[in-house]
Design an enzyme around this catalytic site. Structure first.
Site, short mmCIF file in Angstrom:
data_model
loop_
_atom_site.label_atom_id
_atom_site.label_comp_id
_atom_site.label_asym_id
_atom_site.label_seq_id
_atom_site.Cartn_x
_atom_site.Cartn_y
_atom_site.Cartn_z
N PRO A 1 0.85 -1.20 0.00
CA PRO A 1 0.00 0.00 0.00
C PRO A 1 0.87 1.24 0.00
O PRO A 1 1.82 1.35 0.77
CB PRO A 1 -0.78 -0.12 1.30
CG PRO A 1 -0.73 -1.56 1.67
CD PRO A 1 0.57 -2.08 1.13
N GLU A 2 0.57 2.19 -0.88
CA GLU A 2 1.36 3.41 -0.93
C GLU A 2 0.66 4.49 -0.09
O GLU A 2 -0.41 4.26 0.47
CB GLU A 2 1.57 3.81 -2.40
CG GLU A 2 2.22 2.63 -3.17
CD GLU A 2 2.90 3.00 -4.48
OE1 GLU A 2 3.27 4.16 -4.67
OE2 GLU A 2 3.09 2.08 -5.31
N LYS B 1 3.73 6.27 4.80
CA LYS B 1 3.08 4.96 4.92
C LYS B 1 2.77 4.61 6.38
O LYS B 1 2.44 3.47 6.68
CB LYS B 1 3.97 3.89 4.29
CG LYS B 1 4.19 4.11 2.80
CD LYS B 1 5.12 3.06 2.22
CE LYS B 1 5.38 3.37 0.75
NZ LYS B 1 6.34 2.42 0.16
N ARG C 1 13.74 -3.03 -5.84
CA ARG C 1 12.44 -3.30 -6.46
C ARG C 1 12.55 -3.00 -7.95
O ARG C 1 13.32 -2.14 -8.36
CB ARG C 1 11.34 -2.41 -5.86
CG ARG C 1 11.24 -2.46 -4.34
CD ARG C 1 10.42 -3.64 -3.83
NE ARG C 1 9.06 -3.70 -4.37
CZ ARG C 1 8.04 -2.98 -3.91
NH1 ARG C 1 8.21 -2.14 -2.92
NH2 ARG C 1 6.84 -3.12 -4.42
#
Ligand SMILES: [Zn+2]
Length: 344
Positions: free
Chosen positions: A2-3, A52, A319
């Site tokens: 989740p951003e 976050k 990533r």
């Protein structure tokens, strides 16, 4: 993962659902039993997102609502797999499941946390009878509904000093009114580190994840590997200015969409992959479908929406980053204005 927009959405959901209420807390899984016991029976007096991180502020008498500060916070970081699921009466109609798309939890699709939360819309009080799943780290129960937290990276009771320490480690959050974009600009330009790595560093800018990183760089036509110190101030200011409305759209709708409407149907014949790009609300009517939502994210090998060059992927900051080697080959350029009215 989740951003940041998701966490802001969560903070508003807690505001709407629980602010000012005395809450019963429990940890069906047991791993947060002591924390839940410590704050159970107190009032939720604030609900705040920074990047976050979610901070739920508690006070024994609810008096912090009158301008005082919470005495304790529950600090939650959802990490890759965490999510909150809500159930309740009509006051909870807007909130449903917020966090990682449910399938990623490895649970049955309709029963996140196997708690059945989120399905309590039938009988008026049916939410009161939803048994929590054994993987529910924290259950929050208020007068009108409940929220179940599963799979977070962090869930802890902290005091105001510890909260302040977390905040000092974070860069500005574009969704907050008190954010200072200049801190972002200065920090990016001070370092030789690739802009694609810096955008993932929460100390540079808080709340960006892998999707916004790739999409933001595409929209700015910036090569992900260009060192921050090679960018002009207006390059970096342009990133911030684009990020704010993109994140606001995400916070408002719960979905990340970065494509301009005129670029969504460029390749109608291609059956696009959508591996790993599920978002909550994918099945809702009227949303921009996920295969039309992004320029480059998870589109490696597929033709660029603007120039047909195959989108590439490589790893930066642990990533995968996705980019168009042609559109994003210019390493120093003022970002073109892509922002359309659909974001407002
Ligand atoms: Zn291209």
């Amino acid at each position: 993962m989740p951003e940041g927009h998701t966490i802001h959405r969560l903070a508003s959901a807690f505001d709407e659902a629980f602010l000012g209420a005395r809450l019963a807390l429990s940890s069906p899984q047991g791993r947060f039993a002591a924390g839940a016991e410590r704050l159970s029976g107190q009032f939720l007096v604030s609900s705040e997102a920074v990047g976050k991180h979610l901070f739920l502020g508690f006070a024994p008498g609810g008096r912090a609502l009158d301008g005082g500060s919470p005495e304790s916070y529950i600090h939650v970081h959802l990490g890759l797999y965490g999510s909150w699921t809500f159930a309740g009466d009509e006051a909870f109609a807007r909130v449903h499941a917020i966090g990682a798309p449910r399938r990623r939890l490895g649970e049955q699709e309709s029963t996140p946390g196997s708690s059945g939360a989120g399905r309590g819309a039938g009988r008026k009080d049916s939410w009161r009878h939803l048994a929590p799943g054994e993987n529910v780290r924290l259950r929050v129960v208020g007068p009108h509904g409940l929220a179940d937290l599963t799979g977070p990276t962090a869930c802890a009771v902290i005091d105001p000093v510890e909260r302040a320490e977390i905040l000092t480690r974070l860069g500005p959050d574009p969704l907050r009114a008190d954010a200072e974009p200049q801190a972002f600009v200065d920090r990016v330009r001070r370092s030789r580190t690739a802009i694609g790595a810096q955008l993932m560093n929460q100390a540079v800018v808080a709340g960006i994840g892998n999707i916004y990183r790739a999409e933001l760089l595409f929209r700015a036509r910036l090569d992900p590997f260009v060192p921050g110190s090679d960018l002009t101030a207006s390059n970096v200011e342009g990133l911030w200015d684009d990020l704010v409305p993109l994140l606001r759209y995400g916070a408002r709708t719960g979905r990340i969409v970065t494509t301009e409407p005129e670029h969504r149907d460029i390749h109608p014949i291609i059956r696009e992959r959508s591996r790993g790009t599920r978002q909550n609300g994918d099945e809702d009517p009227g949303v921009v479908p996920r295969e039309k939502s992004f320029y480059v994210y998870h589109r490696q090998g597929l033709p660029c929406r603007l120039c047909n060059t195959p989108v590439r992927d490589a790893e930066i900051a642990g990533r995968s980053v996705y980019w168009c080697p042609r559109c994003q080959s210019v390493r120093r350029r003022r970002a073109p204005r892509l922002r359309g009215t659909w974001l407002d």
